[in-house]
Design a protein around this motif. Structure first.
Motif, mmCIF file in Angstrom:
data_model
loop_
_atom_site.group_PDB
_atom_site.id
_atom_site.type_symbol
_atom_site.label_atom_id
_atom_site.label_comp_id
_atom_site.label_asym_id
_atom_site.label_seq_id
_atom_site.Cartn_x
_atom_site.Cartn_y
_atom_site.Cartn_z
ATOM 1 N N GLN A 1 -30.452 52.719 17.138
ATOM 2 C CA GLN A 1 -31.307 51.562 16.907
ATOM 3 C C GLN A 1 -31.670 50.826 18.203
ATOM 4 O OE1 GLN A 1 -28.870 49.410 14.057
ATOM 5 N NE2 GLN A 1 -30.146 50.142 12.377
ATOM 6 N N SER A 2 -31.293 51.394 19.347
ATOM 7 C CA SER A 2 -31.658 50.742 20.609
ATOM 8 C C SER A 2 -33.166 50.857 20.819
ATOM 9 C CB SER A 2 -30.898 51.366 21.781
ATOM 10 O OG SER A 2 -31.269 52.713 21.966
ATOM 11 N N LYS A 3 -33.743 49.854 21.449
ATOM 12 C CA LYS A 3 -35.198 49.812 21.634
ATOM 13 C C LYS A 3 -35.704 51.006 22.444
ATOM 14 C CE LYS A 3 -35.596 44.871 21.172
ATOM 15 N NZ LYS A 3 -35.805 43.589 21.789
ATOM 16 N N GLN B 1 -25.055 53.586 12.272
ATOM 17 C CA GLN B 1 -26.290 53.151 12.915
ATOM 18 C C GLN B 1 -25.961 51.937 13.771
ATOM 19 O OE1 GLN B 1 -28.673 52.258 9.449
ATOM 20 N NE2 GLN B 1 -28.170 50.088 9.605
ATOM 21 N N SER B 2 -26.594 51.866 14.932
ATOM 22 C CA SER B 2 -26.336 50.738 15.819
ATOM 23 C C SER B 2 -27.189 50.857 17.072
ATOM 24 C CB SER B 2 -24.856 50.725 16.229
ATOM 25 O OG SER B 2 -24.582 49.684 17.128
ATOM 26 N N PRO B 3 -27.437 49.727 17.754
ATOM 27 C CA PRO B 3 -28.047 49.782 19.078
ATOM 28 C C PRO B 3 -26.968 49.903 20.156
ATOM 29 C CG PRO B 3 -27.981 47.518 18.329
ATOM 30 C CD PRO B 3 -27.419 48.372 17.211
ATOM 31 N N HIS C 1 -27.737 57.041 13.845
ATOM 32 C CA HIS C 1 -29.095 56.510 13.972
ATOM 33 C C HIS C 1 -29.117 55.543 15.156
ATOM 34 C CE1 HIS C 1 -31.905 57.020 10.363
ATOM 35 N NE2 HIS C 1 -32.684 56.928 11.414
ATOM 36 N N ASP D 1 -36.842 54.384 10.965
ATOM 37 C CA ASP D 1 -36.520 53.067 11.512
ATOM 38 C C ASP D 1 -35.571 52.363 10.550
ATOM 39 O OD1 ASP D 1 -36.396 50.587 12.717
ATOM 40 O OD2 ASP D 1 -38.521 50.113 12.439
ATOM 41 N N THR D 2 -34.345 52.146 10.994
ATOM 42 C CA THR D 2 -33.317 51.568 10.122
ATOM 43 C C THR D 2 -32.938 50.142 10.512
ATOM 44 O OG1 THR D 2 -31.544 52.451 11.513
ATOM 45 C CG2 THR D 2 -32.329 53.845 9.704
ATOM 46 N N LYS D 3 -33.674 49.552 11.429
ATOM 47 C CA LYS D 3 -33.298 48.229 11.951
ATOM 48 C C LYS D 3 -33.245 47.139 10.879
ATOM 49 C CE LYS D 3 -34.998 49.109 16.599
ATOM 50 N NZ LYS D 3 -35.835 50.287 16.440
ATOM 51 N N THR D 4 -34.044 47.261 9.840
ATOM 52 C CA THR D 4 -34.075 46.220 8.807
ATOM 53 C C THR D 4 -33.192 46.560 7.606
ATOM 54 O OG1 THR D 4 -36.005 47.206 7.725
ATOM 55 C CG2 THR D 4 -36.435 45.578 9.451
ATOM 56 N N LYS E 1 -34.093 53.902 22.826
ATOM 57 C CA LYS E 1 -33.463 55.155 22.354
ATOM 58 C C LYS E 1 -32.518 55.747 23.413
ATOM 59 C CE LYS E 1 -35.166 55.683 18.215
ATOM 60 N NZ LYS E 1 -34.280 55.637 17.075
#
Length: 174
Positions: free
Chosen positions: A141-143, A108-110, A139, A28-31, A145
Motif C-alpha cells: 500500500q506504499s505510494k 496489507q500495509s504501506p 498487498h 487498490d486496498t487502501k480504503t 510501491k
C-alpha cells in the motif's frame, strides 16, 4: 519439510496466478481493511479449488473444494486443535486441507515491517509441521510501491527464494 512435487508447485503457483489475475481481485486496498480484503479473497480461492478438483475429475468438485477449505473465523471447526508453539496456536487466515496442507496468510500495509511479520507467521506454519506449505500474499500500500519493488533487490530475491526452497513458504507481493 515436505518435498515439493511438480504438482504441488503448480497448485500453489497456480492459485496465486488465478487469484491475482481474476478481474474481481482488488488492486487498490487502501480504503479497505485486511478483513474486508480477506472476505473478497475467499471466493477466489474457492473458485480456484473448484476448478482444480473439476480438472481432476471429481463429480462434486464444489463440495470437495468447500470441504477442503477453511477461513479464520468460519463458523464451526475445521480439523484438529493445533498444538501451541511459543504459547500460541498456528491458525492462518485460510487453510487448504486438500490436496495439500496449505496455510495462506494475507497482509496489507504501506510498511515493510508487516512483510516480516507475515513471513514469520508463514514460517511458523511450515516449521511447526502443521502445514506442508504456506502461501503469503502481501498487498503493498506504499505510494511508490517500494515494498513490491524491493523484491528485485539481490538480498530480497535471495530471501524469497530461500523461503520457498528451504521452508516451503511461497511469498508474493502485489
Amino acid at each position: 519439510m515436505k518435498k515439493k512435487s511438480t504438482k504441488a508447485i503448480e497448485f500453489v503457483s497456480g492459485m496465486h496466478e488465478f487469484v491475482v489475475g481474476d478481474p474481481q481481485f482488488r488492486k487498490d486496498t487502501k480504503t479497505k481493511s485486511e478483513t474486508q480484503i480477506q472476505a473478497e479473497l475467499r471466493p477466489l480461492i474457492i473458485r480456484y479449488m473448484e476448478n482444480y478438483f473439476h480438472r481432476l475429475g471429481f463429480k462434486d468438485a464444489v463440495g470437495k473444494a468447500n470441504k477442503s477449505f477453511y477461513w479464520e473465523g468460519q463458523e464451526g471447526s475445521f480439523g484438529e486443535v493445533r498444538e501451541t508453539t511459543f504459547g500460541s496456536r498456528n491458525y492462518p487466515d485460510f487453510i487448504v486441507k486438500e490436496p495439500y496442507a496449505l496455510a495462506i496468510e494475507y497482509k496489507q500495509s504501506p510498511n515493510g515491517s508487516t512483510v516480516k511479520h507475515g513471513i514469520g507467521q508463514s514460517l511458523m506454519h511450515t516449521l511447526s509441521g502443521d502445514f506442508d506449505f504456506a502461501y503469503f500474499l502481501f498487498h503493498d500500500q506504499s505510494k511508490d510501491k517500494r515494498i513490491e519493488q524491493s523484491r528485485r533487490n539481490e538480498n530480497e530475491k535471495a530471501i524469497i527464494e530461500r523461503m520457498w526452497n528451504e521452508f516451503n513458504v511461497f511469498v508474493r507481493f502485489v
